[in-house]
Motif scaffolding. Structure first.
Motif, PDB file in Angstrom:
ATOM      1  N   VAL A 153       0.838  -1.199   0.000  1.00 44.28           N
ATOM      2  CA  VAL A 153       0.000   0.000   0.000  1.00 44.28           C
ATOM      3  C   VAL A 153       0.875   1.252   0.000  1.00 44.28           C
ATOM      4  CG1 VAL A 153      -1.611   1.377   1.378  1.00 44.28           C
ATOM      5  CG2 VAL A 153      -1.999  -1.076   1.073  1.00 44.28           C
ATOM      6  N   PHE A 154       1.896   1.276   0.850  1.00 52.51           N
ATOM      7  CA  PHE A 154       2.801   2.427   0.889  1.00 52.51           C
ATOM      8  C   PHE A 154       3.423   2.655  -0.488  1.00 52.51           C
ATOM      9  CE2 PHE A 154       3.808   1.176   5.571  1.00 52.51           C
ATOM     10  CZ  PHE A 154       2.554   1.615   5.955  1.00 52.51           C
ATOM     11  N   ASP A 155       3.789   1.564  -1.133  1.00 54.70           N
ATOM     12  CA  ASP A 155       4.419   1.664  -2.450  1.00 54.70           C
ATOM     13  C   ASP A 155       3.427   2.185  -3.482  1.00 54.70           C
ATOM     14  OD1 ASP A 155       6.784   1.119  -4.134  1.00 54.70           O
ATOM     15  OD2 ASP A 155       5.467  -0.347  -5.106  1.00 54.70           O
ATOM     16  N   ALA A 156       2.186   1.673  -3.425  1.00 56.21           N
ATOM     17  CA  ALA A 156       1.164   2.103  -4.379  1.00 56.21           C
ATOM     18  C   ALA A 156       0.846   3.590  -4.225  1.00 56.21           C
ATOM     19  CB  ALA A 156      -0.107   1.277  -4.202  1.00 56.21           C
ATOM     20  N   LEU A 157       0.971   4.093  -3.006  1.00 50.79           N
ATOM     21  CA  LEU A 157       0.707   5.515  -2.744  1.00 50.79           C
ATOM     22  C   LEU A 157       1.924   6.393  -3.027  1.00 50.79           C
ATOM     23  CD1 LEU A 157      -1.313   5.280   0.602  1.00 50.79           C
ATOM     24  CD2 LEU A 157      -2.206   5.677  -1.696  1.00 50.79           C
ATOM     25  N   GLY A 158       3.028   5.774  -3.405  1.00 52.48           N
ATOM     26  CA  GLY A 158       4.254   6.526  -3.684  1.00 52.48           C
ATOM     27  C   GLY A 158       4.896   7.098  -2.436  1.00 52.48           C
ATOM     28  N   MET A 159       4.714   6.416  -1.282  1.00 56.94           N
ATOM     29  CA  MET A 159       5.196   6.942  -0.009  1.00 56.94           C
ATOM     30  C   MET A 159       6.306   6.100   0.624  1.00 56.94           C
ATOM     31  SD  MET A 159       1.559   8.052   1.759  1.00 56.94           S
ATOM     32  CE  MET A 159       2.357   9.095   2.996  1.00 56.94           C
ATOM     33  N   THR A 160       6.747   5.065  -0.058  1.00 68.07           N
ATOM     34  CA  THR A 160       7.719   4.156   0.540  1.00 68.07           C
ATOM     35  C   THR A 160       8.984   4.864   1.004  1.00 68.07           C
ATOM     36  OG1 THR A 160       6.910   2.272  -0.743  1.00 68.07           O
ATOM     37  CG2 THR A 160       9.141   2.109   0.145  1.00 68.07           C
ATOM     38  N   SER A 161       9.563   5.691   0.158  1.00 73.37           N
ATOM     39  CA  SER A 161      10.817   6.386   0.508  1.00 73.37           C
ATOM     40  C   SER A 161      10.628   7.294   1.716  1.00 73.37           C
ATOM     41  CB  SER A 161      11.328   7.205  -0.678  1.00 73.37           C
ATOM     42  OG  SER A 161      11.660   6.364  -1.752  1.00 73.37           O
ATOM     43  N   ALA A 162       9.512   8.007   1.757  1.00 74.22           N
ATOM     44  CA  ALA A 162       9.267   8.946   2.850  1.00 74.22           C
ATOM     45  C   ALA A 162       8.975   8.227   4.160  1.00 74.22           C
ATOM     46  CB  ALA A 162       8.104   9.870   2.484  1.00 74.22           C
ATOM     47  N   LEU A 163       8.339   7.074   4.081  1.00 73.60           N
ATOM     48  CA  LEU A 163       7.909   6.387   5.299  1.00 73.60           C
ATOM     49  C   LEU A 163       8.935   5.393   5.836  1.00 73.60           C
ATOM     50  CD1 LEU A 163       4.165   5.622   4.452  1.00 73.60           C
ATOM     51  CD2 LEU A 163       5.098   7.584   5.690  1.00 73.60           C
ATOM     52  N   SER A 164       9.795   4.873   4.988  1.00 77.20           N
ATOM     53  CA  SER A 164      10.730   3.810   5.400  1.00 77.20           C
ATOM     54  C   SER A 164      11.498   4.104   6.677  1.00 77.20           C
ATOM     55  CB  SER A 164      11.705   3.493   4.264  1.00 77.20           C
ATOM     56  OG  SER A 164      11.044   2.811   3.229  1.00 77.20           O
ATOM     57  N   PRO A 165      12.012   5.337   6.875  1.00 80.44           N
ATOM     58  CA  PRO A 165      12.790   5.604   8.090  1.00 80.44           C
ATOM     59  C   PRO A 165      11.996   5.461   9.392  1.00 80.44           C
ATOM     60  CG  PRO A 165      13.214   7.277   6.417  1.00 80.44           C
ATOM     61  CD  PRO A 165      12.036   6.491   5.953  1.00 80.44           C
ATOM     62  N   LYS A 166      10.689   5.565   9.318  1.00 75.86           N
ATOM     63  CA  LYS A 166       9.913   5.492  10.563  1.00 75.86           C
ATOM     64  C   LYS A 166       9.023   4.254  10.665  1.00 75.86           C
ATOM     65  CE  LYS A 166       6.443   8.879   8.896  1.00 75.86           C
ATOM     66  NZ  LYS A 166       5.818  10.187   9.236  1.00 75.86           N
ATOM     67  N   VAL A 167       9.183   3.313   9.743  1.00 76.87           N
ATOM     68  CA  VAL A 167       8.442   2.055   9.821  1.00 76.87           C
ATOM     69  C   VAL A 167       9.207   1.061  10.696  1.00 76.87           C
ATOM     70  CG1 VAL A 167       7.624   0.034   8.548  1.00 76.87           C
ATOM     71  CG2 VAL A 167       7.292   2.323   7.587  1.00 76.87           C
ATOM     72  N   THR A 168       8.524   0.513  11.703  1.00 74.52           N
ATOM     73  CA  THR A 168       9.122  -0.536  12.533  1.00 74.52           C
ATOM     74  C   THR A 168       8.298  -1.808  12.361  1.00 74.52           C
ATOM     75  OG1 THR A 168       7.798   0.121  14.474  1.00 74.52           O
ATOM     76  CG2 THR A 168       9.984   1.115  14.231  1.00 74.52           C
ATOM     77  N   ARG A 169       8.989  -2.938  12.367  1.00 75.19           N
ATOM     78  CA  ARG A 169       8.331  -4.228  12.114  1.00 75.19           C
ATOM     79  C   ARG A 169       8.390  -5.089  13.362  1.00 75.19           C
ATOM     80  NH1 ARG A 169      10.865  -2.110   7.977  1.00 75.19           N
ATOM     81  NH2 ARG A 169       9.833  -1.997   5.932  1.00 75.19           N
ATOM     82  N   HIS A 170       7.259  -5.740  13.651  1.00 72.70           N
ATOM     83  CA  HIS A 170       7.124  -6.502  14.888  1.00 72.70           C
ATOM     84  C   HIS A 170       6.607  -7.909  14.595  1.00 72.70           C
ATOM     85  CE1 HIS A 170       7.656  -2.676  17.102  1.00 72.70           C
ATOM     86  NE2 HIS A 170       7.057  -2.176  16.026  1.00 72.70           N
ATOM     87  N   ALA A 171       6.742  -8.792  15.562  1.00 69.09           N
ATOM     88  CA  ALA A 171       6.444 -10.211  15.351  1.00 69.09           C
ATOM     89  C   ALA A 171       5.011 -10.456  14.903  1.00 69.09           C
ATOM     90  CB  ALA A 171       6.738 -11.001  16.618  1.00 69.09           C
ATOM     91  N   ASP A 172       4.053  -9.757  15.519  1.00 70.67           N
ATOM     92  CA  ASP A 172       2.640  -9.961  15.179  1.00 70.67           C
ATOM     93  C   ASP A 172       1.842  -8.741  15.598  1.00 70.67           C
ATOM     94  OD1 ASP A 172       2.426 -10.147  17.954  1.00 70.67           O
ATOM     95  OD2 ASP A 172       2.316 -12.330  17.945  1.00 70.67           O
ATOM     96  N   GLY A 173       0.515  -8.828  15.430  1.00 74.35           N
ATOM     97  CA  GLY A 173      -0.344  -7.696  15.763  1.00 74.35           C
ATOM     98  C   GLY A 173      -0.289  -7.316  17.224  1.00 74.35           C
TER      99      GLY A 173
END
Length: 256
Positions: A153-173
């Motif tokens: 979704v981020f990629d489709a919105l053209g926001m991947t580059s802007a958002l990548s520095p603040k995206v954190t990934r976790h084990a589950d919900g």
């Protein structure tokens, strides 16, 4: 029951009837039913299994884990009688083992959540969604299917580059929403609303479902292990397919 994967149609009712004509008041012989499940349906499954235990006298031991972990545990030969997972995962299992009917439990979409102290209008349009992402100090997503979908979704919105520095990934919900609660920063977390419910009284606030064009629904089902305790597992599946259990899932946000 509607919306079943191919192996469900017709075969489910016949197989369950052959094994167990109805959920009996008591079943003897089985010490416990071992259930492996994804966490997305934990709230509903826990309540339904509790009702089943009181009705039958059987004990249900349930373990919750992300899909990837469940795959590994099943592949490693861990004992299980009933597996609750996304329908595509169950279909894969059917293709590599004896045919076993699936009970479709319902589907769950994706929503955003923030700490109750965070002022954020409901996310109901793509524009509001973009604004919420831009305003957040951190965007918490899972490493599972929901997180993978959000990255597309981020990629489709053209926001991947802007958002990548603040995206954190976790084990589950659950880990995502704990991060939202524990961080002093403005964190927006994404996951399934069924996983948000245990944290509602701790300050977690749902900010709305992803707008329709960005939404992704995951359909879940339950399957019995053909090498497990067939009568007991079939009894549990019959109960999960009952009107009483479906109402529990509906209230928990697992919709048909």
């Amino acid at each position: 029951m509607a919306n079943r994967c191919p192996a469900v149609v017709g075969a489910c009712g016949l197989a369950l009837v052959a094994l167990c004509l109805a959920v009996p008041a008591r079943i003897s012989g089985a010490a416990e039913i071992v259930v492996l499940s994804v966490g997305a349906v934990e709230v509903a499954l826990r309540e339904s299994c509790g009702r089943f235990e009181r009705r039958t006298g059987l004990h249900v031991r349930t373990s919750y884990a992300p899909v990837a972990t469940l795959r590994q545990r099943v592949a490693a030969g861990e004992r299980w009688d009933v597996l609750v997972a996304p329908l595509p995962v169950l279909a894969e299992l059917q293709s590599t083992s004896a045919s076993t009917p699936v009970v479709a439990l319902g589907r769950v979409g994706l929503s955003a959540a923030v700490h109750a102290r965070t002022p954020l209008r409901a996310i109901d349009t793509v524009d509001v969604f973009r604004q919420a992402l831009t305003a957040a100090d951190e965007i918490a997503i899972s490493r599972g299917t929901s997180g993978q979908h959000l990255e597309t979704v981020f990629d489709a919105l053209g926001m991947t580059s802007a958002l990548s520095p603040k995206v954190t990934r976790h084990a589950d919900g659950h880990a995502v929403f704990r991060r939202v609660l524990e961080s002093p920063r403005h964190v927006i977390g994404f996951g399934q609303p069924t996983e948000m419910k245990p944290y509602a009284d701790q300050g977690l606030r749902e900010a709305g479902a992803l707008p329709g064009s960005l939404q992704q629904y995951v359909s879940y089902g339950a399957i019995a292990n053909p090498t497990g305790d067939a009568p007991a597992a079939a009894s549990l599946l019959t109960f999960l397919d009952s009107r009483a259990s479906r109402s529990v899932f509906e209230r928990a946000g697992v919709t048909q």
